[in-house]
Design a protein around this motif. Structure first.
Motif, PDB file in Angstrom:
ATOM      1  N   ARG A 123     -18.761 -39.338 -29.687  1.00  0.00           N
ATOM      2  CA  ARG A 123     -17.384 -39.622 -29.113  1.00  0.00           C
ATOM      3  C   ARG A 123     -16.867 -40.946 -28.903  1.00  0.00           C
ATOM      4  O   ARG A 123     -15.874 -41.508 -29.231  1.00  0.00           O
ATOM      5  CB  ARG A 123     -16.636 -38.669 -27.687  1.00  0.00           C
ATOM      6  CG  ARG A 123     -16.765 -37.252 -27.948  1.00  0.00           C
ATOM      7  CD  ARG A 123     -15.976 -36.468 -27.076  1.00  0.00           C
ATOM      8  NE  ARG A 123     -16.600 -36.582 -25.771  1.00  0.00           N
ATOM      9  CZ  ARG A 123     -17.623 -35.929 -25.157  1.00  0.00           C
ATOM     10  NH1 ARG A 123     -17.915 -34.731 -26.054  1.00  0.00           N
ATOM     11  NH2 ARG A 123     -18.279 -35.897 -23.994  1.00  0.00           N
ATOM     12  N   ARG A 179     -16.657 -43.038 -32.040  1.00  0.00           N
ATOM     13  CA  ARG A 179     -15.382 -42.542 -32.740  1.00  0.00           C
ATOM     14  C   ARG A 179     -14.312 -43.340 -31.908  1.00  0.00           C
ATOM     15  O   ARG A 179     -13.198 -43.639 -32.666  1.00  0.00           O
ATOM     16  CB  ARG A 179     -14.968 -40.897 -32.507  1.00  0.00           C
ATOM     17  CG  ARG A 179     -13.768 -40.657 -33.301  1.00  0.00           C
ATOM     18  CD  ARG A 179     -13.634 -39.021 -33.158  1.00  0.00           C
ATOM     19  NE  ARG A 179     -14.826 -38.273 -33.448  1.00  0.00           N
ATOM     20  CZ  ARG A 179     -15.319 -37.545 -32.724  1.00  0.00           C
ATOM     21  NH1 ARG A 179     -14.976 -37.328 -31.602  1.00  0.00           N
ATOM     22  NH2 ARG A 179     -16.251 -36.638 -33.250  1.00  0.00           N
ATOM     23  N   ARG A 205     -13.895 -46.927 -33.182  1.00  0.00           N
ATOM     24  CA  ARG A 205     -13.320 -46.817 -34.495  1.00  0.00           C
ATOM     25  C   ARG A 205     -11.773 -46.811 -34.342  1.00  0.00           C
ATOM     26  O   ARG A 205     -10.995 -47.439 -34.916  1.00  0.00           O
ATOM     27  CB  ARG A 205     -13.762 -45.821 -35.354  1.00  0.00           C
ATOM     28  CG  ARG A 205     -15.164 -45.911 -35.978  1.00  0.00           C
ATOM     29  CD  ARG A 205     -15.309 -45.127 -37.262  1.00  0.00           C
ATOM     30  NE  ARG A 205     -15.050 -43.670 -37.015  1.00  0.00           N
ATOM     31  CZ  ARG A 205     -16.087 -43.157 -36.798  1.00  0.00           C
ATOM     32  NH1 ARG A 205     -17.307 -43.343 -36.250  1.00  0.00           N
ATOM     33  NH2 ARG A 205     -15.968 -41.695 -36.335  1.00  0.00           N
ATOM     34  N   GLU A 206     -11.324 -45.895 -33.549  1.00  0.00           N
ATOM     35  CA  GLU A 206      -9.838 -45.658 -33.276  1.00  0.00           C
ATOM     36  C   GLU A 206      -9.076 -46.956 -32.745  1.00  0.00           C
ATOM     37  O   GLU A 206      -7.932 -47.158 -32.922  1.00  0.00           O
ATOM     38  CB  GLU A 206      -9.572 -44.327 -32.279  1.00  0.00           C
ATOM     39  CG  GLU A 206      -9.815 -43.095 -32.633  1.00  0.00           C
ATOM     40  CD  GLU A 206     -10.024 -42.129 -31.643  1.00  0.00           C
ATOM     41  OE1 GLU A 206     -10.221 -40.919 -31.836  1.00  0.00           O
ATOM     42  OE2 GLU A 206      -9.904 -42.328 -30.363  1.00  0.00           O
TER      43      GLU A 206
END
Length: 544
Positions: A14, A17, A20-21
């Motif tokens: 998480r 991720r 990356r967001e």
């Protein structure tokens, strides 16, 4: 155990991720992502962040100080030259270098240069007295010192053969004969890249030292999961501008500078804090974010409205505070003055980030410390080490972090229960799951058999319009064991009496929380990071 490992793996996924967001890793640029990750393993955070920024945004301003601006390319190239100059002075991989500097380009260039050499960075507190400075340098095995000219006198306590470099020279200061300056080292050496060190030198951030000699909290390296702690719940600008007045030698300033650099922001620094000048910097640079300690923010919102109105601060989208307790009253006042932009970061030098309260959290529950970001978790334990899961029940705060702390440089460690490390604070979760920090575990006093946390009384006092600042401590008492003593800084022009203060507390809190003594001061003793020096107040000798 297997279930716990699975949970931690899922959190790591998480966290990646989330990076990356936010654009901190880019699947469209896999080579750069891998390169940055590999560099982080040998250069350490400051050098890695600046090297990446110089490749990605070479012509963006990286820092602005009293001397002007440097682009990220200039920060990278000048730190190369500085690293070569330090090599010639004997700084090698693993050499511990003490850095005693205020917030300016010299401090940033030094941190980056030492990372490129694989030397060990020891960030010193600018509020040190000479004996403290000497003791910490001896304990940390410091072999070279880089420092601002105002601290020349402190270096008398160190061996004369230690190499020393001036990072900043104040106007009108007479430089000692034979002294070496950072600018001279940069001018005399090539700016081309150096070979990478074999391993990171690491860095040492000192604790605040409010209860004695500051302890050294070392980090060998930090990975991407340490970054996600800082950026998950705080909306940092990207390609914007940040004003950092929180000292960069401490964890909040250091961490937010790293995050700001990762997003390609211009970081505006100030060598000394001044409330009106900070407003001017925000207005002049159209800053998106301010990083401060609560005491600084308090002084800004307490400025006369005619002064505040001289500066357009409408560009501000975020104010991040950390380092000491945020009172509910300051939460409310900040929203009134600047709008819903306040973030309250709770953590410590040892634990890094524990929780963050976003503006919507503070609107709903002023003063809250918020919720844990991705890869972090906060738990409460009682005195017997049993987990407290009930809401609105006080317990000792323990933290599990994506940036684990492995122990102080003097060999001591924090208490750990089930993988959670003690923060040294006491707090509770409300019905919504928001964390509230009720005070330091060692600040609690027992008065007449009743447990009292001074912070509750302080928060009540700060709600009064005629009180500028307040502190409450416990002092020895023959009858009660301990008694509360209040120290109050009145607002300018306000006239207060001890009986009035006692009556006010008695009307709002239990009788045993009423201070037995009330003293009025011009200012409260605080260190450079805004933390209250309670021991100074405990030892206070009332005037005859």
């Amino acid at each position: 155990m297997a279930q716990q490992r699975m949970m931690h793996t899922a959190e790591a996924v998480r966290g990646l991720r989330r990076l990356r967001e936010l654009g901190l890793t880019d699947p469209r640029r896999p080579v750069e992502t891998v390169r940055t990750a590999l560099e982080g393993r040998v250069f350490g955070p400051p050098a890695t962040a600046v090297r990446r920024a110089a490749r990605t945004w070479p012509d963006r301003p990286g820092v602005a100080d009293e001397r002007g601006e440097l682009t990220y390319r200039e920060l990278d190239e000048q730190s190369n030259a500085l690293a070569r100059g330090l090599q010639r002075l004997g700084v090698k991989p693993g050499t511990v270098v003490g850095v005693l500097a205020r917030d300016h380009r010299g401090l940033l260039l030094t941190m980056v240069a030492l990372g490129k050499l694989g030397a060990r960075l020891a960030l010193m507190n600018t509020g040190f007295a000479k004996p403290q400075f000497a003791q910490v340098c001896e304990r940390e095995n410091v072999k070279a010192v880089l420092h601002d000219s105002e601290f020349i006198g402190l270096l008398d306590a160190l061996p004369p053969e230690l190499p020393r470099v001036l990072t900043w020279v104040d106007d009108g200061t007479e430089i000692p004969s034979g002294a070496t300056t950072l600018d001279a080292l940069i001018a005399a050496n090539a700016r081309t890249p150096l070979p990478a060190p074999k391993k990171p030198g690491g860095f040492i951030i000192l604790t605040s030292g409010t209860t004695g000699l500051p302890k050294g909290a070392p980090r060998e390296r930090t990975g991407p999961l340490a970054t996600v702690q800082m950026v998950d719940r705080i909306d940092f600008p990207q390609g914007g501008t940040m004003v950092i007045v929180s000292p960069i030698f401490h964890s909040t300033g250091f961490g937010t500078w790293l995050a700001g650099t990762a997003f390609g922001n211009k970081v505006v620094t100030a060598r000394r804090f001044d409330a009106e000048r900070t407003l001017r910097l925000i207005a002049e640079h159209r800053a998106d974010m301010l990083v401060a300690v609560p005491t600084m923010l308090h002084r800004m919102v307490e400025l006369d409205k005619t002064i505040r109105d001289k500066y357009d601060t409408s560009s501000l989208k975020g104010i991040v505070v950390a380092g000491s307790a945020l009172s509910p009253e300051l939460s409310v006042r900040t929203a009134e003055v600047f709008g819903p932009v306040l973030y309250n970061l709770y953590g410590s030098t040892e634990c890094a980030v524990a929780t963050v309260a976003r503006p919507e959290d503070l609107a709903a529950a002023p003063g809250t410390a918020g919720r844990a970001p991705t890869t972090c978790e906060v738990a409460l334990f009682d005195e017997d080490g049993l987990r407290i899961r009930a809401k609105n029940v006080k317990g000792r705060i323990f933290i599990r972090s994506g940036a684990p702390f492995k122990g102080y440089t003097d060999g001591r460690h924090k208490e750990i229960i089930d993988g959670y490390m003690s923060s040294g604070d006491v707090g509770h979760f409300d019905d919504s799951g928001l964390l509230f920090v009720d005070g330091r575990d060692d600040d609690m006093i027992v008065s007449g058999g009743e447990n009292v946390f001074p912070q509750e009384v302080e928060n009540l006092l700060l709600e009064r319009q005629d009180i500028f600042d307040a502190a409450v401590v416990g002092v020895d008492d023959v009858e009660f064991g301990k008694r509360l003593r209040a120290f109050i800084v009145p607002e300018p022009g306000a006239t207060l009496a001890p009986d009035e203060i006692k009556s006010y507390v008695k009307s709002n809190l239990a009788r045993y929380k009423v201070p037995r003594d009330v003293f009025f001061l011009d200012d409260l003793p605080r260190n450079a990071t805004g933390k209250l020096l309670r021991r100074v107040l405990v030892e206070y000798e009332p005037p005859a």
